[in-house]
Design an enzyme around this catalytic site. Structure first.
Site, PDB file in Angstrom:
ATOM      1  N   GLY A 152       0.831  -1.200   0.000  1.00  0.00           N
ATOM      2  CA  GLY A 152       0.000   0.000   0.000  1.00  0.00           C
ATOM      3  C   GLY A 152       0.861   1.245   0.000  1.00  0.00           C
ATOM      4  N   GLU A 197      13.477  -3.406  -3.844  1.00  0.00           N
ATOM      5  CA  GLU A 197      12.582  -3.539  -5.002  1.00  0.00           C
ATOM      6  C   GLU A 197      13.295  -3.180  -6.291  1.00  0.00           C
ATOM      7  OE1 GLU A 197       8.323  -1.715  -6.639  1.00  0.00           O
ATOM      8  OE2 GLU A 197       9.227  -0.928  -4.814  1.00  0.00           O
ATOM      9  N   THR A 229       8.859   6.822 -10.296  1.00  0.00           N
ATOM     10  CA  THR A 229       8.986   7.275 -11.677  1.00  0.00           C
ATOM     11  C   THR A 229      10.447   7.533 -12.053  1.00  0.00           C
ATOM     12  OG1 THR A 229       8.799   9.610 -11.104  1.00  0.00           O
ATOM     13  CG2 THR A 229       6.737   8.406 -11.506  1.00  0.00           C
ATOM     14  N   GLU A 275      11.616  10.206 -13.174  1.00  0.00           N
ATOM     15  CA  GLU A 275      12.007  11.521 -12.653  1.00  0.00           C
ATOM     16  C   GLU A 275      12.498  11.413 -11.210  1.00  0.00           C
ATOM     17  OE1 GLU A 275       9.534  11.930 -16.125  1.00  0.00           O
ATOM     18  OE2 GLU A 275       9.212  10.841 -14.255  1.00  0.00           O
TER      19      GLU A 275
END
Length: 397
Positions: free
Chosen positions: A133, A250, A379, A381
């Site tokens: 989450g 990750e 992202t 960025e």
């Protein structure tokens, strides 16, 4: 210095892994009659996958570098890397999911002994499927601006809010998530990480269909969900830093980089075997040069993974290095998708799995699926900001 070659012990272990794969590998997941409700997986394939997981569990190879007391094999980081590399080379998974890849290592660093004893064995056995989450409708790239609230009420938190883009939530048993526990603190310092069952009262899940017509993401709503304080991972209001440990894991895997090379090998095979009237191969030097660029880039992505492994061998967690790997590999994934669709010319735009052209429509489907690659997990960025500030020491803008 990044280690590129196996020593004698590592080479012997690699041969052991290859022998294990030869003996236990399940057949292709589309063998047998596909079940339309299970995204193309046949019942026979699912049974074989369960057998594959059982074989991995028996060897302790779901999470080989975890301590034996938690169900791992107690192997070195290098041996775990070799195992993951060989699995990826053969298009196989260690069946670990979020629990093994991200939550487990984070629990070992930040979790209590009681939390480790409760959750780690279940993760390895596959008894529990976890989802993450993180993002919210107004908090994606700027995750620290999240507004889901967890208000302390004695020995419990009362959770209210919403998460979005939650991968696999419709199948998960538990969620680990970030929630705001101090609304008055600076945004990075008022967040805690909580863990709770998805069947808790007040949790509801709504699947989202993406542009590739796949139900991978979900919206999750929380209405007065009560979470025991003992299910908080790490200190109260220090969850941001726990979450960033998890995110580093990750972004630093070997599977993605090896997977890009396997996709390119499959693309080359398709280019050689597809009817020449259905590709641009015979009259496009530009496509051949583009493919060569992708191949070189795939080798570079693999080197990023080797670097991340070397950092972990030194008992450190890759940080901006993981962001470099994530940024490069996900942008490469989109380039490969574009190169694939261009190979087939106008046929590449066909999105019909019942027709034989353009990999039975998978070229177009893969192109659509690749859109999310540079968004999920932070992202591009955000990755560039991390590389600039933490890697290069540049000032924040």
């Amino acid at each position: 210095m990044v280690e590129l070659k196996d020593d004698a012990v590592q080479a012997a272990f690699r041969e052991t892994v290859r022998s294990f794969i030869d003996t236990n590998s399940p057949k292709n997941k589309t063998d047998g009659e596909a079940d339309p409700e299970e995204s193309g997986w046949s019942k026979e394939a699912r049974a074989k996958t369960k057998d594959w997981r059982s074989a991995l569990v028996e060897n302790g190879w779901i999470a080989p570098a975890w301590p034996k007391e938690y169900g791992g094999a107690g192997l070195s980081i290098n041996e775990q890397f070799i195992l993951n590399e060989e699995l990826a080379e053969n298009g196989l998974s260690n069946e670990g999911g979020f629990g093994v890849m991200m939550l487990g290592p984070t629990l070992m660093i930040h979790g209590s002994e009681e939390q480790k004893a409760e959750h780690l064995p279940k993760i390895l056995k596959g008894d529990v499927i976890w989802c993450q989450g993180w993002s919210e409708p107004g908090s994606g790239s700027d995750l620290a601006s999240l507004q889901t609230r967890a208000v302390r009420d004695g020995d419990e938190y009362v959770l209210n809010g919403q998460k979005i883009w939650t991968t696999g939530a419709q199948h998960a048993n538990w969620m680990y998530m970030l929630a705001r526990t101090d609304a008055d603190a600076p945004k990075h310092r008022g967040i805690s990480m909580l863990m709770f069952p998805m069947e808790s009262n007040g949790v509801s899940v709504r699947p989202l269909v993406n542009m590739a017509d796949f139900k991978g993401f979900n919206e999750v709503f929380f209405e007065d969900v009560r979470v025991p304080v003992e299910n908080r991972l790490g200190e109260e209001n220090r969850g941001w830093y726990v979450g960033m440990t998890l995110t580093d894991y990750e972004r630093s895997g070997i599977g993605n980089s090896v997977g890009t090379q396997r996709r390119l090998e499959g693309l080359l095979k398709a280019a050689r075997t597809t009817d020449s009237n259905q590709t641009v191969l015979n009259n496009s030097t530009t496509w051949r040069l583009s493919y060569a660029d992708r191949w070189v880039e795939a080798d570079i992505a693999r080197l990023f993974s080797y670097n991340n492994n070397t950092i972990q061998v030194r008992n450190m967690v890759p940080n901006h290095e993981a962001s470099m790997s994530k940024l490069f590999t996900t942008e490469l994934s989109q380039k490969i998708a574009a190169t694939t669709i261009k190979l087939f010319g106008l046929y590449g735009t066909l999105w019909d799995y019942d027709r034989p052209e353009a990999l039975k429509g998978r070229a177009a489907g893969g192109y659509l699926s690749a859109v999310s690659a540079t968004i999920a997990g932070g992202t591009s960025e955000i990755q560039r900001n991390i590389i600039a500030t933490r890697g290069l020491g540049l000032p924040r803008g």
